[in-house]
Design an enzyme around this catalytic site. Structure first.
Site, short mmCIF file in Angstrom:
data_model
loop_
_atom_site.label_atom_id
_atom_site.label_comp_id
_atom_site.label_asym_id
_atom_site.label_seq_id
_atom_site.Cartn_x
_atom_site.Cartn_y
_atom_site.Cartn_z
N TYR A 1 -0.87 -28.08 24.65
CA TYR A 1 0.21 -28.98 24.23
C TYR A 1 1.52 -28.38 24.70
CZ TYR A 1 3.33 -31.61 21.07
OH TYR A 1 4.33 -32.40 20.55
N ASP B 1 4.06 -21.61 29.45
CA ASP B 1 4.69 -22.22 28.29
C ASP B 1 4.54 -21.24 27.12
OD1 ASP B 1 4.29 -25.34 26.39
OD2 ASP B 1 5.58 -23.57 26.15
N LYS C 1 10.94 -22.20 19.35
CA LYS C 1 10.54 -21.61 18.06
C LYS C 1 11.31 -20.34 17.70
CE LYS C 1 5.96 -23.71 18.53
NZ LYS C 1 5.88 -24.69 17.44
P1 KE4 Z 1 8.92 -28.71 20.16
O1 KE4 Z 1 9.42 -29.86 21.00
O2 KE4 Z 1 8.01 -29.18 19.02
O3 KE4 Z 1 10.01 -27.76 19.70
O4 KE4 Z 1 8.01 -27.79 21.12
C1 KE4 Z 1 6.92 -28.39 21.80
C2 KE4 Z 1 5.91 -27.32 22.17
C3 KE4 Z 1 5.83 -26.90 23.48
N1 KE4 Z 1 4.96 -25.94 23.86
C4 KE4 Z 1 4.14 -25.34 22.95
C5 KE4 Z 1 3.19 -24.28 23.41
C6 KE4 Z 1 4.19 -25.73 21.58
O5 KE4 Z 1 3.35 -25.13 20.69
C7 KE4 Z 1 5.08 -26.74 21.18
C8 KE4 Z 1 5.17 -27.23 19.75
N2 KE4 Z 1 4.17 -26.75 18.86
C9 KE4 Z 1 3.80 -27.61 17.77
C10 KE4 Z 1 2.82 -26.82 16.88
N3 KE4 Z 1 1.59 -26.58 17.56
C11 KE4 Z 1 4.95 -28.13 17.00
C12 KE4 Z 1 4.63 -28.65 15.61
C13 KE4 Z 1 4.90 -30.13 15.54
O6 KE4 Z 1 4.59 -30.87 16.49
O7 KE4 Z 1 5.42 -30.56 14.47
#
Ligand code: KE4
Length: 432
Positions: A145, A240, A268
């Site tokens: 993801y 990533d 994060k």
């Molecule tokens: P955000 O747009 O949610 O800040 O980041 C996206 C993203 C990109 N790359 C990786 C490896 C990530 O884990 C994420 C976001 N992680 C999820 C939890 N697995 C966010 C939680 C959510 O969607 O509420």
């Protein structure tokens, strides 16, 4: 038994004015059932919901709260910055300090651009790679993801997978055609895509350690193999590290595995809990970004002074105290894994535990979990029961099998004991 009256009432109200009652789908507890918790406050290792129930927090805002909640260094830095207004939309000294600090912690990053989320970071990195190479296609891995950008919502993990929409409606055929799907830990699946799309692939984006299928580790040689094939084919290798950056080491997964990508995306922890993302890497590629280069990328609140204050405090602390911080995180997590494993061994329940540093996941399957297919063999019904049992015992786990647990430095030996006792009781319930 905890009551959740206020959470229940708030959720009913929320669903009238917010899609699904939440601002991010995984928070709705759809995969695990039950009442999503509305949080009032948190401190250290503990989070308290609006009904006054307290839990050990192993989500930690999906990674950012690596020092635990309301850590004084973050709070003091933000409080001080607040006195000077919250936003200028103009360059500030804090942004220069932040960029220099990131470059000092992640050697493969020679220049870095701040954004406001991990999604913005990965979207920008992909556009940059396409502009730099003049190519259109992108390789990603099934189950990984990279945020909710259109190019990534193909065979996506995390919340997309949890909600059963790894291929989201609303993503056009044209976009989907340019996203090629490989299998994690399977270099030959990458080589087949490259052979089938000669000179058409701009970038390969990968979670160097996957968190979004649950925690899945790269097998020996996988990351090195990706680097080699990307270098020989002129494909921009993007790590990533939104989740692994500053969590597994000051220099992230690339420091642990000794493989330097062309570009890195971050999020994060970088913001200390404030909305911050970033993308950075080789100078020759980053100089293609506007205003010096032709690839446009922008953001009203990028480099926001309050977010920079939180991020600078967080990253400076992690850099300055890295010996003890990462040793403590790794030791704590290993103790939790050992304790959970010793209970599981007493039961007739197939399980796998994947762990690296302060990331870990528990799967209920006899198969080694190394890719999406093996993750999918995990019994999500058992996970659902385990999640609810742990919640009832005061442990707040990520509400999905397809998420990593996140351990913070606020998890003391007493908290470890609390987690392991809750685990013992939860597994006992399962085996009834
Ligand atoms: P955000 O747009 O949610 O800040 O980041 C996206 C993203 C990109 N790359 C990786 C490896 C990530 O884990 C994420 C976001 N992680 C999820 C939890 N697995 C966010 C939680 C959510 O969607 O509420």
């Amino acid at each position: 038994m905890n009551h959740h009256t206020r959470s229940k009432n708030l959720f009913e109200r929320a669903q009238q004015v917010i899609p699904g009652g939440v601002n991010s789908p995984v928070r709705a507890f759809k995969a695990v059932g039950g009442q999503p918790l509305f949080i009032k406050e948190a401190r250290g290792a503990y989070i308290t919901d609006v009904d006054g129930n307290q839990y050990v927090d192993l989500i930690n805002s999906w990674g950012p709260m690596i020092l635990g909640h309301a850590h004084p260094i973050i709070e003091e830095s933000v409080a001080s910055a607040l006195k000077g207004s919250v936003s200028f939309g103009a360059p500030t000294e804090a942004e220069v300090e932040m960029a220099a600090l990131i470059c000092s912690m992640v050697p493969s990053i020679e220049k870095v651009r701040m954004v406001n989320s991990g999604t913005e970071a990965t979207m920008s990195a992909i556009r940059l790679a396409r502009g730099f190479t003049g190519r259109d296609k992108v390789i990603k891995f099934e189950g990984c993801y990279h945020g909710h950008g259109d190019s990534f919502l193909i065979a996506a993990g995390s919340g997309a997978l949890t909600m059963g929409v790894p291929n989201s409606p609303g993503v056009t055929e044209g976009v989907a055609r340019d996203t090629l799907i490989a299998r994690y830990n399977d270099l030959s699946s990458v080589k087949r895509l490259i052979e089938a799309n000669p000179k058409e692939i701009a970038a390969l984006i990968v979670e160097p350690v996957v968190g979004n299928m649950g925690c899945v580790l790269p097998q020996d040689g996988f990351l090195e193999g990706l680097k080699s094939v990307c270098s020989s084919e002129g494909i921009v290798l993007i790590f990533d590290e939104v989740m692994t950056g500053f969590r597994l080491a000051p220099g992230g997964a690339q420091q642990i595995f000794g493989v330097a990508p062309d570009l890195t995306t971050l999020g994060k922890i970088i913001g200390g809990g404030m909305p911050v993302g970033a993308f950075g890497g080789k100078r020759e590629i980053m100089d293609f970004i506007s205003p010096d280069g032709p690839v446009y990328q922008a953001g009203t609140l990028s480099g926001n002074p309050i977010a920079m204050a939180a991020g600078l405090a967080m990253l400076s602390h992690l850099k300055e105290h890295q010996e003890q911080v990462y040793a403590a995180l790794n030791q704590t997590t290993e103790q939790i894994v050992t304790g959970i494993r010793s209970e599981l061994k007493l039961l007739d329940l197939p399980y796998q535990i994947n762990q690296i540093g302060s990331m870990m996941s528990l799967f209920f399957t006899p198969q080694k979990v190394i890719d999406f297919e093996s993750v999918a063999s995990s019994d999500s019904e058992i996970f659902k029961k385990y999640f609810q049992n742990m919640l009832a015992q005061g442990i707040y786990l990520p509400p999905s099998q397809y998420e990593s647990w996140f351990i913070s430095t606020a998890v003391t030996s007493e908290v470890i004991e609390q987690i392991l006792e809750a685990n013992r009781l939860s597994l006992q319930q399962l085996s009834k």
